[in-house]
Design a protein around this motif. Structure first.
Motif, mmCIF file in Angstrom:
data_model
loop_
_atom_site.group_PDB
_atom_site.id
_atom_site.type_symbol
_atom_site.label_atom_id
_atom_site.label_comp_id
_atom_site.label_asym_id
_atom_site.label_seq_id
_atom_site.Cartn_x
_atom_site.Cartn_y
_atom_site.Cartn_z
ATOM 1 N N PHE A 117 6.056 -7.277 5.850
ATOM 2 C CA PHE A 117 4.746 -6.369 6.003
ATOM 3 C C PHE A 117 5.144 -5.401 7.312
ATOM 4 C CE2 PHE A 117 0.727 -5.246 7.449
ATOM 5 C CZ PHE A 117 0.030 -4.719 6.336
ATOM 6 N N ASN A 118 5.478 -5.900 8.297
ATOM 7 C CA ASN A 118 5.630 -5.207 9.506
ATOM 8 C C ASN A 118 6.772 -4.069 9.438
ATOM 9 O OD1 ASN A 118 3.737 -6.365 11.144
ATOM 10 N ND2 ASN A 118 4.741 -7.962 11.549
ATOM 11 N N LYS A 119 7.682 -4.159 8.566
ATOM 12 C CA LYS A 119 8.723 -3.132 8.109
ATOM 13 C C LYS A 119 8.120 -1.769 7.542
ATOM 14 C CE LYS A 119 12.493 -6.126 8.642
ATOM 15 N NZ LYS A 119 13.596 -6.941 8.009
ATOM 16 N N LEU A 120 6.800 -1.925 7.071
ATOM 17 C CA LEU A 120 6.237 -0.939 6.189
ATOM 18 C C LEU A 120 6.039 0.190 7.485
ATOM 19 C CD1 LEU A 120 3.939 -2.530 3.893
ATOM 20 C CD2 LEU A 120 6.100 -1.532 3.245
ATOM 21 N N GLU A 122 3.599 2.748 9.035
ATOM 22 C CA GLU A 122 2.007 2.780 9.488
ATOM 23 C C GLU A 122 1.079 3.004 8.419
ATOM 24 O OE1 GLU A 122 0.982 1.032 12.231
ATOM 25 O OE2 GLU A 122 3.124 0.713 12.484
ATOM 26 N N SER A 123 1.416 4.345 7.841
ATOM 27 C CA SER A 123 0.356 4.445 6.512
ATOM 28 C C SER A 123 0.386 3.520 5.537
ATOM 29 C CB SER A 123 0.726 5.796 5.946
ATOM 30 O OG SER A 123 1.857 5.796 5.466
ATOM 31 N N GLN A 124 1.752 2.953 5.161
ATOM 32 C CA GLN A 124 1.593 1.928 4.162
ATOM 33 C C GLN A 124 0.876 0.726 4.602
ATOM 34 O OE1 GLN A 124 5.707 1.943 3.621
ATOM 35 N NE2 GLN A 124 5.620 3.122 1.338
ATOM 36 N N LYS A 125 1.050 0.249 5.876
ATOM 37 C CA LYS A 125 0.404 -0.968 6.228
ATOM 38 C C LYS A 125 -1.058 -0.912 6.223
ATOM 39 C CE LYS A 125 3.602 -1.562 10.039
ATOM 40 N NZ LYS A 125 4.019 -2.110 11.352
ATOM 41 N N SER A 126 -1.646 0.301 6.886
ATOM 42 C CA SER A 126 -2.926 0.668 6.866
ATOM 43 C C SER A 126 -3.641 0.370 5.469
ATOM 44 C CB SER A 126 -3.348 1.960 7.301
ATOM 45 O OG SER A 126 -2.734 2.232 8.705
ATOM 46 N N ILE A 127 -2.981 1.131 4.581
ATOM 47 C CA ILE A 127 -3.643 1.200 3.127
ATOM 48 C C ILE A 127 -3.536 -0.057 2.391
ATOM 49 C CG2 ILE A 127 -1.607 1.832 1.764
ATOM 50 C CD1 ILE A 127 -3.661 4.025 0.609
ATOM 51 N N LEU A 128 -2.498 -0.927 2.576
ATOM 52 C CA LEU A 128 -2.318 -2.316 2.231
ATOM 53 C C LEU A 128 -3.348 -3.230 2.979
ATOM 54 C CD1 LEU A 128 1.236 -3.165 1.200
ATOM 55 C CD2 LEU A 128 -0.640 -2.759 -0.358
ATOM 56 N N TYR A 129 -3.422 -2.947 4.150
ATOM 57 C CA TYR A 129 -4.324 -4.041 5.037
ATOM 58 C C TYR A 129 -5.837 -3.728 4.147
ATOM 59 C CZ TYR A 129 -6.830 -6.041 8.559
ATOM 60 O OH TYR A 129 -7.913 -6.672 9.396
ATOM 61 N N ALA A 159 3.449 1.318 -1.661
ATOM 62 C CA ALA A 159 3.673 0.415 -0.563
ATOM 63 C C ALA A 159 3.718 -0.841 -1.170
ATOM 64 C CB ALA A 159 2.127 0.303 0.068
ATOM 65 N N ARG A 160 2.987 -1.389 -2.262
ATOM 66 C CA ARG A 160 3.412 -2.834 -2.825
ATOM 67 C C ARG A 160 4.676 -2.821 -3.249
ATOM 68 N NH1 ARG A 160 -1.556 -3.924 -6.709
ATOM 69 N NH2 ARG A 160 -0.680 -6.120 -7.040
ATOM 70 N N LYS A 161 5.204 -1.985 -4.139
ATOM 71 C CA LYS A 161 6.542 -1.886 -4.384
ATOM 72 C C LYS A 161 7.318 -1.981 -3.356
ATOM 73 C CE LYS A 161 9.645 0.824 -7.512
ATOM 74 N NZ LYS A 161 9.857 1.939 -8.098
ATOM 75 N N LYS A 162 7.310 -1.163 -2.293
ATOM 76 C CA LYS A 162 8.362 -1.447 -1.114
ATOM 77 C C LYS A 162 7.912 -2.857 -0.691
ATOM 78 C CE LYS A 162 9.553 1.022 2.872
ATOM 79 N NZ LYS A 162 9.533 2.010 4.091
ATOM 80 N N LEU A 163 6.950 -3.466 -0.289
ATOM 81 C CA LEU A 163 6.756 -4.725 0.326
ATOM 82 C C LEU A 163 7.524 -5.533 -0.821
ATOM 83 C CD1 LEU A 163 5.455 -6.346 2.255
ATOM 84 C CD2 LEU A 163 3.185 -6.435 1.177
ATOM 85 N N LYS A 164 7.357 -5.565 -1.949
ATOM 86 C CA LYS A 164 7.870 -6.738 -2.731
ATOM 87 C C LYS A 164 9.400 -6.352 -2.524
ATOM 88 C CE LYS A 164 7.789 -8.060 -7.685
ATOM 89 N NZ LYS A 164 7.259 -7.744 -8.887
ATOM 90 N N ALA A 165 10.057 -5.205 -2.400
ATOM 91 C CA ALA A 165 11.426 -5.037 -2.281
ATOM 92 C C ALA A 165 11.887 -5.727 -1.129
ATOM 93 C CB ALA A 165 11.931 -3.658 -2.402
ATOM 94 N N LEU A 166 11.227 -5.606 0.133
ATOM 95 C CA LEU A 166 11.403 -5.936 1.410
ATOM 96 C C LEU A 166 11.301 -7.361 1.362
ATOM 97 C CD1 LEU A 166 9.488 -3.405 3.444
ATOM 98 C CD2 LEU A 166 11.960 -3.634 3.542
#
Length: 170
Positions: A117-120, A122-129, A159-166
């Protein structure tokens, strides 16, 4: 330690204030782990510190000051659950039957998730949060972030797709 114990038992307000400042955050986190509600945890901890102070003569019955405080926090949390929400108590009982191995595996998964999550950005972190942790609707997120509803949907998907990959990389 013995000196602090004597000061607390005698009702020394500065010693009590120091004790509260030192253990408040831990106590709130402990109550939160049981109650799953920050405001309820805050209330329980506030009450627990009051009880700690009023019944400070019982300190001799516990191995540490912290164990006395946490026993009060636990009991007040269970009382709160009984008085307010039976479902939380059921969840707490289920959680307390988890094996130590499961706890370790769950912690490792949690750390892996947090690192991902922390590798996303800032905008992706905000929206997923807002979506996942604050459980806001797409409309609410649109209002909070000042972006269109379509952009909210697209950004959450990405953001979900990127988080899943990370997460899969780790």
């Amino acid at each position: 330690m013995e000196e602090q114990l004597q000061l607390l038992k005698s009702g020394d307000e500065s010693a009590f204030e120091e004790f509260v400042l030192k253990h408040r955050k831990e106590a709130v986190n402990f109550a939160l782990s049981i109650l799953k509600d920050y405001h309820a945890a805050e209330d329980v901890v506030q009450d627990s510190f009051a009880i700690f102070y009023v019944y400070r003569e019982r300190l001799k019955d516990y191995s540490t000051l912290k164990s006395y405080l946490f026993s009060i926090v636990h009991n007040k949390s269970v009382d709160y659950i009984r008085d307010n929400d039976k479902n939380i108590y059921t969840d707490y009982q289920i959680a307390s039957t988890i094996s130590p191995e499961e706890i370790i595996v769950n912690r490792e998964k949690e750390h892996k998730f947090i690192d991902s999550f922390n590798k996303l950005d800032e905008s992706q972190k905000s929206i997923l949060y807002l979506y996942a942790f604050q459980q806001m609707s797409y409309n609410e997120i649109s209002e909070v972030l000042g972006i269109s509803l379509a952009k909210v949907k697209i950004n959450i998907f990405r953001a979900r797709k990127k988080l899943k990959a990370l997460y899969a990389e780790k």
